[in-house]
Design a protein around this motif. Structure first.
Motif, PDB file in Angstrom:
ATOM      1  N   ASN A  16       1.156  -1.215  -0.048  1.00 27.43           N
ATOM      2  CA  ASN A  16       0.186   0.034  -0.053  1.00 27.43           C
ATOM      3  C   ASN A  16       0.568   1.271   0.039  1.00 27.43           C
ATOM      4  O   ASN A  16       0.211   2.337  -0.418  1.00 27.43           O
ATOM      5  CB  ASN A  16      -0.886   0.179   1.000  1.00 27.43           C
ATOM      6  N   ARG A  17       2.247   1.052   0.389  1.00 22.64           N
ATOM      7  CA  ARG A  17       2.939   2.357   0.573  1.00 22.64           C
ATOM      8  C   ARG A  17       3.306   2.808  -0.881  1.00 22.64           C
ATOM      9  O   ARG A  17       3.879   2.084  -1.815  1.00 22.64           O
ATOM     10  CB  ARG A  17       4.471   1.992   1.350  1.00 22.64           C
ATOM     11  N   ARG A  18       2.898   3.898  -1.082  1.00 24.31           N
ATOM     12  CA  ARG A  18       3.003   4.513  -2.503  1.00 24.31           C
ATOM     13  C   ARG A  18       3.600   6.072  -2.365  1.00 24.31           C
ATOM     14  O   ARG A  18       3.267   6.636  -1.289  1.00 24.31           O
ATOM     15  CB  ARG A  18       2.024   4.271  -3.419  1.00 24.31           C
ATOM     16  N   THR A  19       4.076   6.430  -3.497  1.00 24.75           N
ATOM     17  CA  THR A  19       4.239   7.968  -3.565  1.00 24.75           C
ATOM     18  C   THR A  19       3.017   8.821  -3.850  1.00 24.75           C
ATOM     19  O   THR A  19       2.366   8.494  -4.902  1.00 24.75           O
ATOM     20  CB  THR A  19       5.364   8.370  -4.561  1.00 24.75           C
ATOM     21  N   ILE A  20       2.469   9.632  -2.986  1.00 25.09           N
ATOM     22  CA  ILE A  20       1.539  10.211  -3.324  1.00 25.09           C
ATOM     23  C   ILE A  20       1.561  11.897  -3.273  1.00 25.09           C
ATOM     24  O   ILE A  20       2.137  12.415  -2.309  1.00 25.09           O
ATOM     25  CB  ILE A  20       0.393   9.738  -2.329  1.00 25.09           C
ATOM     26  N   TYR A  21       1.369  12.388  -4.276  1.00 24.92           N
ATOM     27  CA  TYR A  21       1.682  13.957  -4.396  1.00 24.92           C
ATOM     28  C   TYR A  21       0.582  14.721  -4.259  1.00 24.92           C
ATOM     29  O   TYR A  21       0.719  16.013  -3.661  1.00 24.92           O
ATOM     30  CB  TYR A  21       2.280  14.143  -5.968  1.00 24.92           C
ATOM     31  N   HIS A  22      -0.715  14.406  -4.547  1.00 25.61           N
ATOM     32  CA  HIS A  22      -1.781  15.150  -4.375  1.00 25.61           C
ATOM     33  C   HIS A  22      -2.345  15.181  -2.655  1.00 25.61           C
ATOM     34  O   HIS A  22      -3.087  14.100  -2.678  1.00 25.61           O
ATOM     35  CB  HIS A  22      -3.151  14.978  -5.415  1.00 25.61           C
ATOM     36  N   THR A 140       8.355   4.851   8.615  1.00 29.03           N
ATOM     37  CA  THR A 140       7.707   5.724   8.964  1.00 29.03           C
ATOM     38  C   THR A 140       6.449   6.127   7.619  1.00 29.03           C
ATOM     39  O   THR A 140       5.401   6.102   8.026  1.00 29.03           O
ATOM     40  CB  THR A 140       8.458   7.114   8.978  1.00 29.03           C
ATOM     41  N   TRP A 141       6.892   5.924   6.600  1.00 25.81           N
ATOM     42  CA  TRP A 141       6.057   6.013   5.318  1.00 25.81           C
ATOM     43  C   TRP A 141       4.975   5.071   5.352  1.00 25.81           C
ATOM     44  O   TRP A 141       4.044   5.448   5.031  1.00 25.81           O
ATOM     45  CB  TRP A 141       6.995   6.024   4.043  1.00 25.81           C
ATOM     46  N   THR A 142       5.481   3.672   5.785  1.00 28.57           N
ATOM     47  CA  THR A 142       4.494   2.683   5.507  1.00 28.57           C
ATOM     48  C   THR A 142       3.444   2.891   6.620  1.00 28.57           C
ATOM     49  O   THR A 142       2.372   2.728   6.602  1.00 28.57           O
ATOM     50  CB  THR A 142       5.255   1.641   5.705  1.00 28.57           C
ATOM     51  N   ASN A 152       5.016  11.598   0.304  1.00 28.51           N
ATOM     52  CA  ASN A 152       6.110  11.611  -0.850  1.00 28.51           C
ATOM     53  C   ASN A 152       7.206  12.010  -0.266  1.00 28.51           C
ATOM     54  O   ASN A 152       7.385  12.495   0.886  1.00 28.51           O
ATOM     55  CB  ASN A 152       5.814  12.336  -2.046  1.00 28.51           C
ATOM     56  N   LEU A 153       8.476  11.611  -0.885  1.00 27.52           N
ATOM     57  CA  LEU A 153       9.897  11.860  -0.313  1.00 27.52           C
ATOM     58  C   LEU A 153      10.579  12.994  -1.306  1.00 27.52           C
ATOM     59  O   LEU A 153      10.682  12.818  -2.519  1.00 27.52           O
ATOM     60  CB  LEU A 153      10.462  10.383  -0.456  1.00 27.52           C
ATOM     61  N   GLN A 154      10.921  14.062  -0.481  1.00 27.90           N
ATOM     62  CA  GLN A 154      11.742  15.173  -1.326  1.00 27.90           C
ATOM     63  C   GLN A 154      13.179  15.103  -0.759  1.00 27.90           C
ATOM     64  O   GLN A 154      13.523  14.760   0.267  1.00 27.90           O
ATOM     65  CB  GLN A 154      10.956  16.382  -1.399  1.00 27.90           C
ATOM     66  N   HIS A 155      13.873  15.847  -1.434  1.00 35.28           N
ATOM     67  CA  HIS A 155      15.397  15.881  -1.232  1.00 35.28           C
ATOM     68  C   HIS A 155      16.144  17.340  -1.817  1.00 35.28           C
ATOM     69  O   HIS A 155      16.481  17.612  -2.666  1.00 35.28           O
ATOM     70  CB  HIS A 155      16.241  14.636  -1.771  1.00 35.28           C
ATOM     71  N   TYR A 156      15.683  18.163  -0.568  1.00 35.52           N
ATOM     72  CA  TYR A 156      16.011  19.599  -0.867  1.00 35.52           C
ATOM     73  C   TYR A 156      17.376  19.991   0.126  1.00 35.52           C
ATOM     74  O   TYR A 156      17.736  21.184   0.364  1.00 35.52           O
ATOM     75  CB  TYR A 156      15.152  20.898  -0.878  1.00 35.52           C
ATOM     76  N   GLU A 191      -0.677   4.246 -11.431  1.00 33.27           N
ATOM     77  CA  GLU A 191      -0.187   2.737 -11.835  1.00 33.27           C
ATOM     78  C   GLU A 191       1.413   2.663 -11.730  1.00 33.27           C
ATOM     79  O   GLU A 191       2.299   3.760 -11.990  1.00 33.27           O
ATOM     80  CB  GLU A 191      -0.562   2.346 -13.397  1.00 33.27           C
ATOM     81  N   LYS A 192       1.906   1.826 -11.167  1.00 36.53           N
ATOM     82  CA  LYS A 192       3.558   1.624 -10.896  1.00 36.53           C
ATOM     83  C   LYS A 192       3.931   0.368 -11.818  1.00 36.53           C
ATOM     84  O   LYS A 192       3.366  -0.730 -11.885  1.00 36.53           O
ATOM     85  CB  LYS A 192       3.707   1.450  -9.563  1.00 36.53           C
ATOM     86  N   GLU A 193       4.797   0.532 -12.490  1.00 43.71           N
ATOM     87  CA  GLU A 193       5.255  -0.459 -13.432  1.00 43.71           C
ATOM     88  C   GLU A 193       6.573  -1.194 -12.640  1.00 43.71           C
ATOM     89  O   GLU A 193       7.253  -0.758 -12.103  1.00 43.71           O
ATOM     90  CB  GLU A 193       6.162   0.070 -14.982  1.00 43.71           C
TER      91      GLU A 193
HETATM   92  C1  LIG Z   1      15.989   6.859  -2.121  1.00 45.06           C
HETATM   93  C2  LIG Z   1      14.741   7.583  -2.741  1.00 45.06           C
HETATM   94  C3  LIG Z   1      14.787   9.080  -3.263  1.00 45.06           C
HETATM   95  C4  LIG Z   1      13.687   9.485  -3.728  1.00 45.06           C
HETATM   96  N1  LIG Z   1      13.682  10.695  -3.922  1.00 45.06           N
HETATM   97  C5  LIG Z   1      12.583  11.432  -4.652  1.00 45.06           C
HETATM   98  C6  LIG Z   1      12.551  12.757  -4.734  1.00 45.06           C
HETATM   99  O1  LIG Z   1      13.581  13.568  -4.654  1.00 45.06           O
HETATM  100  N2  LIG Z   1      11.436  13.355  -5.270  1.00 45.06           N
HETATM  101  C7  LIG Z   1      10.306  12.693  -5.314  1.00 45.06           C
HETATM  102  O2  LIG Z   1       9.381  13.111  -5.684  1.00 45.06           O
HETATM  103  N3  LIG Z   1      10.219  11.232  -5.120  1.00 45.06           N
HETATM  104  C8  LIG Z   1      11.451  10.796  -4.596  1.00 45.06           C
HETATM  105  N4  LIG Z   1      11.360   9.343  -4.450  1.00 45.06           N
HETATM  106  C9  LIG Z   1      10.162   8.533  -4.684  1.00 45.06           C
HETATM  107  C10 LIG Z   1      10.511   7.622  -5.908  1.00 45.06           C
HETATM  108  O3  LIG Z   1      10.429   8.405  -7.163  1.00 45.06           O
HETATM  109  C11 LIG Z   1       9.231   6.521  -5.804  1.00 45.06           C
HETATM  110  O4  LIG Z   1       9.407   5.892  -4.770  1.00 45.06           O
HETATM  111  C12 LIG Z   1       9.280   5.666  -6.860  1.00 45.06           C
HETATM  112  O5  LIG Z   1       9.037   6.071  -8.314  1.00 45.06           O
HETATM  113  C13 LIG Z   1       8.325   4.587  -6.580  1.00 45.06           C
HETATM  114  O6  LIG Z   1       7.165   4.855  -6.615  1.00 45.06           O
HETATM  115  P1  LIG Z   1       6.278   4.340  -5.123  1.00 45.06           P
HETATM  116  O7  LIG Z   1       6.868   5.101  -4.044  1.00 45.06           O
HETATM  117  O8  LIG Z   1       4.814   4.893  -5.467  1.00 45.06           O
HETATM  118  O9  LIG Z   1       6.243   2.984  -5.180  1.00 45.06           O
HETATM  119  C14 LIG Z   1      12.458   8.735  -3.911  1.00 45.06           C
HETATM  120  C15 LIG Z   1      12.504   7.252  -3.213  1.00 45.06           C
HETATM  121  C16 LIG Z   1      13.731   6.931  -2.872  1.00 45.06           C
HETATM  122  C17 LIG Z   1      13.564   5.547  -2.396  1.00 45.06           C
END
Ligand SMILES: Cc1cc2nc3c(=O)[nH]c(=O)nc-3n(C[C@H](O)[C@H](O)[C@H](O)COP(=O)(O)O)c2cc1C
Length: 208
Positions: A16-22, A140-142, A152-156, A191-193
């Motif tokens: 279930n853990r995914r990247t969600i921007y909205h 934490t994400w999970t 979602n995860l960012q890196h600034y 969708e994730k590939e």
């Molecule tokens: C180490 C790492 C760094 C990431 N950095 C970014 C980032 O800087 N910006 C962003 O939008 N997503 C970032 N992501 C998210 C990934 O793009 C995302 O986890 C990947 O596309 C798989 O999608 P999911 O999280 O929905 O499974 C990062 C993920 C990981 C594990």
């Protein structure tokens, strides 16, 4: 030992853990419950020699919006100019629309201590520190996802780490690893590939 049902629910949680921007700032947990959840995740995350080097700052409310609407744009402006700020504006406003941001640091003082205590592994400790941070992040994400949040995860951090340390009076030895934005998931992940599993994981030998 994990029971079958425990491993099934853990698998479900990591699926279930995914990247969600909205994201929006519609409330899910109280601030106290949220911070407790993050503490539990960070507490259980493993680290090399159990050094427990991960440090976390949770930004809520105006601290969170200040990060995305002031600190990051200011840092972007200083490093890359106004155009970079304009180009990033919709994205940064999207992050600000969430409920909060979790800053993941590693305390490099502890890593230096490990290098001094175990010189044989000295070059590896900084790598293991990053692994440990990733483990705290994914726990934490999970957990957030399991409670109904999106993240979602960012890196600034290379641009904002020093400012954050000054602002929150954090030790100079803290190194920012990543910023996790979370909030109410307004739109599910796309969708994730996936690559073929057998191309990524192989096995040799037989157990009895
Ligand atoms: C180490 C790492 C760094 C990431 N950095 C970014 C980032 O800087 N910006 C962003 O939008 N997503 C970032 N992501 C998210 C990934 O793009 C995302 O986890 C990947 O596309 C798989 O999608 P999911 O999280 O929905 O499974 C990062 C993920 C990981 C594990």
């Amino acid at each position: 030992m994990a029971s079958t049902s425990a491993s099934t629910s853990f698998l479900q949680a990591i699926q279930n853990r995914r990247t969600i921007y909205h994201l929006s700032n519609k409330k899910i947990l109280s601030d106290d419950a949220l911070v407790k959840l993050v503490r539990q995740a960070v507490r259980e995350a493993p680290s090399s020699f159990n050094v427990q080097s991960s440090r976390v700052v949770v930004l809520l409310g105006e601290q969170h919006t200040n990060y995305w609407l002031k600190i990051v744009p200011d840092a972007l402006r200083a490093s890359s100019g106004e155009r970079a700020v304009e180009a990033s504006k919709p994205k940064l406003e999207g992050f600000a629309a969430g409920q909060g941001t979790i800053l993941f640091f590693e305390d490099m003082a502890l890593i230096k201590g490990q290098q001094e205590a175990f010189p044989r592994y000295a070059p590896n400790f900084p790598h293991w520190s990053k692994h440990a941070s990733g483990m705290a992040q994914v726990y934490t994400w999970t957990l957030l996802e399991a409670e109904g949040y999106g993240a979602n995860l960012q890196h600034y951090g290379n641009l904002t780490g020093e400012t954050l340390k000054k602002l929150y009076n954090l030790p100079e030895t803290y190194e920012l690893q990543g910023e996790m934005v979370f909030g109410y998931p307004e739109t599910p992940a796309g969708e994730k590939e996936y690559m073929l599993d057998h191309e990524r994981v192989i096995a040799y030998g037989h157990s009895e």
